[in-house]
Design an enzyme around this catalytic site. Structure first.
Site, PDB file in Angstrom:
ATOM      1  N   THR B 185      52.046  -9.751  82.523  1.00  0.00           N
ATOM      2  CA  THR B 185      50.876 -10.451  83.058  1.00  0.00           C
ATOM      3  C   THR B 185      50.467  -9.767  84.355  1.00  0.00           C
ATOM      4  O   THR B 185      51.318  -9.368  85.144  1.00  0.00           O
ATOM      5  CB  THR B 185      51.192 -11.916  83.403  1.00  0.00           C
ATOM      6  OG1 THR B 185      52.222 -11.931  84.391  1.00  0.00           O
ATOM      7  CG2 THR B 185      51.649 -12.672  82.192  1.00  0.00           C
ATOM      8  N   GLU B 333      51.231 -15.589  78.319  1.00  0.00           N
ATOM      9  CA  GLU B 333      52.440 -16.358  78.014  1.00  0.00           C
ATOM     10  C   GLU B 333      52.307 -17.125  76.696  1.00  0.00           C
ATOM     11  O   GLU B 333      53.264 -17.714  76.208  1.00  0.00           O
ATOM     12  CB  GLU B 333      52.714 -17.377  79.134  1.00  0.00           C
ATOM     13  CG  GLU B 333      53.257 -16.763  80.420  1.00  0.00           C
ATOM     14  CD  GLU B 333      52.151 -16.288  81.366  1.00  0.00           C
ATOM     15  OE1 GLU B 333      51.005 -16.129  80.919  1.00  0.00           O
ATOM     16  OE2 GLU B 333      52.454 -16.081  82.562  1.00  0.00           O
ATOM     17  N   LYS B 442      40.733 -29.935  96.969  1.00  0.00           N
ATOM     18  CA  LYS B 442      41.332 -31.254  97.170  1.00  0.00           C
ATOM     19  C   LYS B 442      40.701 -31.918  98.378  1.00  0.00           C
ATOM     20  O   LYS B 442      41.076 -31.648  99.513  1.00  0.00           O
ATOM     21  CB  LYS B 442      42.848 -31.113  97.308  1.00  0.00           C
ATOM     22  CG  LYS B 442      43.470 -30.714  95.967  1.00  0.00           C
ATOM     23  CD  LYS B 442      44.918 -30.301  96.085  1.00  0.00           C
ATOM     24  CE  LYS B 442      45.397 -29.816  94.703  1.00  0.00           C
ATOM     25  NZ  LYS B 442      46.706 -29.168  94.749  1.00  0.00           N
ATOM     26  N   TRP B 447      39.989 -34.598  93.452  1.00  0.00           N
ATOM     27  CA  TRP B 447      39.825 -33.196  93.089  1.00  0.00           C
ATOM     28  C   TRP B 447      38.361 -32.878  92.759  1.00  0.00           C
ATOM     29  O   TRP B 447      37.677 -33.642  92.076  1.00  0.00           O
ATOM     30  CB  TRP B 447      40.687 -32.851  91.863  1.00  0.00           C
ATOM     31  CG  TRP B 447      42.164 -32.797  92.158  1.00  0.00           C
ATOM     32  CD1 TRP B 447      42.770 -33.042  93.360  1.00  0.00           C
ATOM     33  CD2 TRP B 447      43.201 -32.483  91.240  1.00  0.00           C
ATOM     34  NE1 TRP B 447      44.130 -32.893  93.256  1.00  0.00           N
ATOM     35  CE2 TRP B 447      44.426 -32.552  91.961  1.00  0.00           C
ATOM     36  CE3 TRP B 447      43.242 -32.141  89.891  1.00  0.00           C
ATOM     37  CZ2 TRP B 447      45.661 -32.299  91.364  1.00  0.00           C
ATOM     38  CZ3 TRP B 447      44.475 -31.887  89.304  1.00  0.00           C
ATOM     39  CH2 TRP B 447      45.676 -31.959  90.038  1.00  0.00           C
TER      40      TRP B 447
END
Lengths: 544, 544
Positions: B185, B333, B442, B447
């Site tokens: 990655t 992944e 935040k 959020w």
């Protein structure tokens, strides 16, 4: 070096879980035993299959215990498919069309602990119950008010059994090689033999059947499952339905042309699966009632398995229904899918004749199924589309031994299972069955396909049905005998039929004689019973 | 009780074997490094991958040994995909767009024994070779006459290497959990981390990607694989191509609009896969040259992954190309596929606006991928399409640990992998990424999605690109700051943009300030580099 991916077993419970999350509202439409239409969703099946799992737990069923069903295609049977197998027990679907003695044998052999049955089979249960050694209770698939009049101390009601069970159940994380379901083959000789599927084999089979090389299943499909759920898990459709989110239409016991046709029309069926006789019945229904399927239906493909449909049937069906006929081939021992017949891009330019030739083949092997043909000494034969030999297969959803006979391997040293079919394979991998091994005619060391001769005979307009068998011949060991049923009101002669055949097959294939009969014998599943014909006509040529 | 089905491991070699048997003539079309068009078939790839396997054997490579590639999408890379993994070695595909230091780290970390490279990367090899500790030889993917001018004692020629090898090779029957390939990655922090795929994970992933809930791959498809084969196995396309028999069109290094467009047209491409920038480039090419894609191409679907395509891009692309834009989401992944966005039947009646809303989501989880969102304490959040939380996944093609760090589990006690994304999931299972966890703003305990704000901003005609980041605020901890690049020749004000946004988002989501810049920073794979923006503008609100 091992990879570092997560370990998750392939389990049937994950199919219904997936359905509940990804297409909870997709429908299961069932025609019930009472002929009403019942509608539910995958979310409902998921919820109620968990109630089934809790009920089994309450009954004391342990992982690996066998649970029998004598039931048509319907939502309660679906619930058992997922509830029983998901909980780790083994769903044993029983073919009610077998003789009572065979059913008795099967249930005792499987040691079924509980037996779920549709009301249609109440008399059968009454007859069988005293002789079933292991069944602790019989569960009628109905509501309390519909309970049958059966004097059994151990009779339970399905709806009552699951009603108060929790809709919460943690599906066990089984070994993916655990047994999931059991189906007996209706062999023509000896006792039926059980094939014990695993979660892994069933999930892989479902995944492949959803692919384009299988049946291209999707949420946009509405699938009429005519093939029974007591026959090789209805070719896996309850599983691949849940996997793909296709709407499933389950016809219950009403398998007549009018009932199936109305379901197709009302439920906007896009795909239907069944044996050839179903499609002939439907075609006759359409012809006799004057309805116009190609205008009234959304059907776009019909999967034919169990036996090959004659070319004329395929052609007529496609014309009338405007749906592509797709041959599939397999066996109970193969879960059942081995091959499906789809054209390759290069075939798309073909004319009707060539296309029908291709469609009359059984098709190419699905990913996972290895396939070869061999001669009698086991040597591999060429993939030339002409040479025919014993068809052998291997793959992760093909059985290696029958139930209760774990140590009698039915595969050879290299893992190949002999299908008992005689077939050709061409360079693109299209397989075509030319005969059953026991039906092929061995004339002077060469093989003659009884099926090819039958199909060629059926192209004669006067012929309704035809059987070709090998009969004793002094010089050639065996020679073909043609046995024919004529269409009502039609007439022809043996000479005329042989002349017809001489334009279609090699000269040395021509039958030595033609016999006209009023009807031919069939097995309980509708296949030609050639064994009877062979014993009757064995000496026909030497004694005539 | 275990089932009685045959044991056959799921192996990548079985994919190419299947292709050779079932669709040997299906084509692999490659644009080479020299810009010529090369054509071969799956049968050719099968044959030559066996020569590769024999060559590895001759070189002394043992099962589990890592073999690196620095190569574009092309037939020789395909041969390595099957030859290396099929033989039991591990194919380590390396992203050439990383910094040389990262590539050096990766090759040494994986302990690559041999390194195959396209001639494009000759200079890179010259630079790296002295620093690679484990590489025994460098193999140029070319013919002898094209060998590069590289003064290395251990330089080999691919075509020479395989030329005299046998085309017969018995693929080993490996444990299906054996490592098959390795991909690092390109993390934004720290060293790249290796994901080690297994044969089982890759085969299951391929099977699911062929299904209708994936990409509906079939022999009738011609697939332009723009996503690189050095990036998560090109989303598995070499494998699922072999499985489905789809024609593969591999564009090599020529990723400009004109080159891709001509491949699409000449090879009658039906599906194409890539990151959003590819489709913007193609659209710009079509606009600037005046060609008419909807008339000239056979394209029917385009799969967009890597990042979400803005709604306006989707709409414009569909109009111009008459192809459906399909969002897919995943991670290195995850092999990489997690979700694909297809409509359900009930969505088909929707108008354009609602349809585009749906298409802007990342889609429903594929069979095999379990998915949930949680709050910061790990409690599962409702699937209501509104609540957003940390997106977690598990499944058989999701990694459990990074390469070389086998004992550092990256999943929680219940097996969930935290994707680092913030998302919503609705009742039908449609997931929508609202932010990266590190990018979400935040504000006073609530959020705010930076992505939603960016997309809403992009709908303003004057805006070319937009980034929203959270910056320090004395009262609310963080507040959104909007950073905008205007289209050439366009002009607007911060007030006008905020007015535009106020019609699209909640009032308390409105950015506290707007900054106009000439360009925004990007990572090597084209993603917005918000880390740089955050460090630059961190105190923008408190110091202004």
């Amino acid at each position: 070096m091992l990879g570092l991916m997560q370990h998750h077993p392939l389990l049937l419970s994950s199919l219904i879980e997936h359905a509940c999350v990804s297409h909870p509202d997709a429908q299961i439409v069932s025609r019930t035993v009472e002929r009403t239409i019942h509608r539910c969703t995958y979310a409902d099946v998921g919820r109620r299959s968990k109630q089934v799992a809790n009920a089994l737990d309450a009954l004391g069923v342990k992982p690996g215990g066998c649970i029998g069903t004598l039931a048509w295609n319907g939502y309660r049977h679906m619930e058992l498919y997922f509830g029983v197998s998901g909980a780790g027990s083994v769903l044993h679907t029983i073919n009610p069309r077998l003789f009572a003695e065979q059913i008795e044998f099967i249930i005792n052999d499987a040691q079924d602990e509980y037996l779920f049955f549709d009301l249609t089979f109440t008399d059968l249960i009454r007859q069988l119950a005293p002789r079933l050694k292991t069944v602790k209770a019989f569960i009628a698939l109905c509501s309390p008010e519909d309970m049958p009049d059966l004097e059994l101390h151990n009779l339970l009601c399905y709806e009552q059994l699951i009603a108060h069970q929790s809709e919460t159940f943690e599906w066990p994380q089984l070994d993916e090689n655990s047994a999931s379901s059991l189906c007996y083959t209706s062999g023509t000789t000896g006792n039926p033999k059980g094939v014990l599927y695993s979660h892994r084999s069933s999930v892989l089979h479902s995944m492949v059947s959803c692919m384009a090389s299988g049946f291209s299943l999707s949420v946009e499909d509405s699938i009429l499952v005519v093939v029974p759920m007591f026959h090789v898990n209805a070719w896996g459709m309850p599983y691949s339905g849940a996997l793909s989110g296709a709407k499933l239409v389950l016809p219950g016991p009403a398998l007549d042309g009018a009932s199936l046709y109305s379901l197709m029309r009302d439920e906007r069926v896009t795909m239907a699966l069944g044996v050839p006789t179903v499609w002939m019945t439907l075609q006759q229904h359409a012809e006799s009632t004057g309805c116009i399927p190609r205008e009234e239906l959304c059907l776009n493909r019909v999967v034919i398995g169990g036996a090959a449909a004659p070319r004329t049937v395929v052609e007529r069906f496609e014309m009338a229904f405007n749906a592509r006929v797709v041959h599939a081939w397999g066996m109970t021992e193969m879960s059942p899918l081995g091959t499906v017949c789809h054209p390759l891009p290069k075939h798309l330019e073909h004319g009707l004749d060539q296309r029908l030739d291709l469609q009359s083949k059984q098709g190419r092997a699905l990913f996972g199924v290895a396939m070869k043909i061999t001669d009698e000494e086991g040597r591999q034969l060429p993939r030339d589309g002409v040479t025919f030999g014993n068809l052998k297969v291997k793959g992760p959803w093909i059985t290696r031994a029958y139930f209760g006979k774990e140590h009698e391997m039915i595969v050879d040293a290299e893992g190949w299972f002999d299908t008992g079919d005689i077939a050709t394979i061409d360079a693109d991998g299209y397989m075509q069955i030319t005969d059953r091994a026991k039906d092929v005619i061995k004339s002077g060391g060469e093989w003659i396909s009884s099926i090819d001769l039958e199909n060629a005979t059926l192209q004669h307009p006067a012929v309704a049905e035809a059987a070709v068998i090998g009969v004793v011949h002094e010089k050639w060991q065996e020679r073909p005998l043609l046995i024919v049923v004529l269409r009502q009101g039609q007439d022809t002669t043996g000479e005329a039929l042989l002349l017809h055949l001489s334009e279609k097959v090699a000269r040395w294939w021509l039958p030595d004689d033609v016999v006209f009969v009023d009807s031919l014998p069939h097995t309980s599943t509708g296949k030609l019973q050639k064994m009877d014909l062979r014993s009757k006509y064995r000496d026909h040529l030497v004694t005539r």
